[in-house]
Design an enzyme around this catalytic site. Structure first.
Site, PDB file in Angstrom:
ATOM      1  N   SER A  34       0.809  -1.228   0.000  1.00  0.00           N
ATOM      2  CA  SER A  34       0.000   0.000   0.000  1.00  0.00           C
ATOM      3  C   SER A  34       0.838   1.272   0.000  1.00  0.00           C
ATOM      4  O   SER A  34       0.332   2.347  -0.313  1.00  0.00           O
ATOM      5  CB  SER A  34      -0.937   0.015   1.209  1.00  0.00           C
ATOM      6  N   ASP A 355      -3.034   8.887   7.406  1.00  0.00           N
ATOM      7  CA  ASP A 355      -4.184   8.182   7.984  1.00  0.00           C
ATOM      8  C   ASP A 355      -3.839   7.266   9.158  1.00  0.00           C
ATOM      9  O   ASP A 355      -4.657   6.469   9.582  1.00  0.00           O
ATOM     10  CB  ASP A 355      -4.901   7.374   6.903  1.00  0.00           C
ATOM     11  N   HIS A 358      -0.119   5.370   6.711  1.00  0.00           N
ATOM     12  CA  HIS A 358       0.455   5.821   5.447  1.00  0.00           C
ATOM     13  C   HIS A 358       0.808   7.298   5.537  1.00  0.00           C
ATOM     14  O   HIS A 358       0.255   8.028   6.370  1.00  0.00           O
ATOM     15  CB  HIS A 358      -0.528   5.595   4.292  1.00  0.00           C
TER      16      HIS A 358
END
Length: 383
Positions: A34, A355, A358
């Site tokens: 991610s 968040d 990240h």
């Protein structure tokens, strides 16, 4: 942003100006999770699963104006690096990339896309190890992505005919003039143990050597296919991320370092990175004609936590998009970014963390600069 911060950001970008690319790359190919995904989880007829937080605003709001499948408010590191794939002058070219209409690195699962200039195999939740490995250790429930490193290598092999044809020698020559980014990998491998009831750091640490061996093996596979310019990033300092700081708090002050990060988790990251650096060194000895670059995600993010203002930021451990100001880190696992009850700050350009797990567009831009210049990459991509 205050004048001083603007000046600092300009100076950081300027510091890598003047470095000439070692060559004009044909393309860039990225593998990862991610931290690097540019939309693979959201491609295909079904699109993004509606239950996924990242499909909702304010993801993507800073740069694209809408969610794109990236786990941030804008772009990720490979987006910024991609602007330098065709670079033949200086890193200042990076600043003007979008104005010149250079393409962002497309997700490999996208349809109707020309991948000759690059493809991104990275996908959210990816691990270095295959699912069978985690099932054998009773940790399979913590792994939900079907895109392990081995599978991503398969995806790349499937794309190769459309990238460089079917002539093996010609394809090898084309790939030898391309840039490969392999990682980071490892974070989700260790999360499988860290977030598993009854498991923890000791369990994760026990299989670090296997994770590193898998990464090294994948790099060697790509070298065999023709790669000669390969960036291998280490893992981030997971003990500095609000999701872990919130879900694994300690009443013992000694468990935290001077920056407020959890020592035990950062020791896990450091162990991985030390083994990975040794593996990269070993690969260099075996493949003299290959330029292997170790990208130090860990050192740069730790420096950004300790001194965010040096990188044009204001906040190190505080989340921009989260539970509306709750708690020390603005993180609530039941009101994460993209969920009801969460909101984003009005100045994400001042934040390191987007968040909880990240980073922000601003942080990724700075990290890309550190890799290009060699400040946090050995050797630097532009050297």
């Amino acid at each position: 942003m205050a004048r001083a911060s603007v000046l600092i950001v300009f100076l950081l970008l300027l510091s890598v100006a003047g470095h000439v690319c070692s060559q004009s790359y044909n393309a860039m190919f990225s593998f990862g999770d991610s931290i690097s995904d540019t939309g693979n989880l959201c491609t295909g007829p079904a699109g993004c699963p509606s239950t996924l937080d990242i499909v909702h605003s304010p993801y993507g709001s800073t740069h694209f104006g809408h969610p794109t499948g990236r786990c941030t408010d804008g772009r990720v590191v490979v987006d910024f690096l991609g602007a330098c794939v065709s670079c033949v002058t200086t890193n200042l070219f990076l600043i003007h990339a979008e104005r010149l209409g250079l393409p962002l690195l497309p997700p490999s699962k996208a349809s109707g896309v020309d991948f000759k200039k690059g493809a991104n195999m990275a996908i959210i939740g990816a691990t270095a190890m295959d699912l069978e490995f985690f099932n054998s250790r009773g940790l399979g429930r913590g792994v939900w992505s079907g895109g392990s490193l081995g599978i991503q290598i398969q995806w790349f092999r499937q794309l190769m005919p459309s990238i460089c044809g079917t002539d093996a020698a010609g394809c090898k020559s084309y790939l030898s003039k391309s840039l490969f980014i392999v990682g980071e990998f490892g974070g989700n491998d260790y999360n499988a143990a860290l977030f598993h009831p009854g498991s923890g750091i000791a369990e994760a640490r026990s299989y670090v050597p296997q994770v590193v061996d898998r990464i090294a093996s994948a790099v060697e596979t790509l070298i065999g296919l023709g790669a000669t310019e390969v960036v291998v990033p280490g893992v981030l300092p997971i003990g500095c991320f609000p999701v872990y700081l919130t879900l694994s708090p300690s009443s013992n002050k000694g468990d935290y370092d001077e920056a407020g990060c959890l020592r035990g988790l950062n020791d896990l990251s450091s162990y991985h990175n030390e083994l990975l650096k040794r593996a990269v060194s070993s690969l260099r000895s075996k493949h003299a004609g290959v330029r292997l670059m170790y990208a130090d995600f860990y050192a740069q993010v730790v420096d950004m936590v300790r001194s965010p203002e040096t990188f044009g930021l204001r906040y190190g451990l505080r989340v921009c998009c989260g539970a509306g100001g709750q708690g020390s880190y603005n993180y609530n696992n039941d009101a994460r970014c993209g969920m009801a009850g969460a909101s984003a700050c009005g100045d994400p350009e001042n934040y390191l963390v987007w968040d909880g797990i990240h980073l922000t567009d601003a942080a990724y831009r700075s990290i890309a600069g550190g890799w290009l210049s060699g400040t946090y990459c050995s050797p630097g991509i532009l050297h």
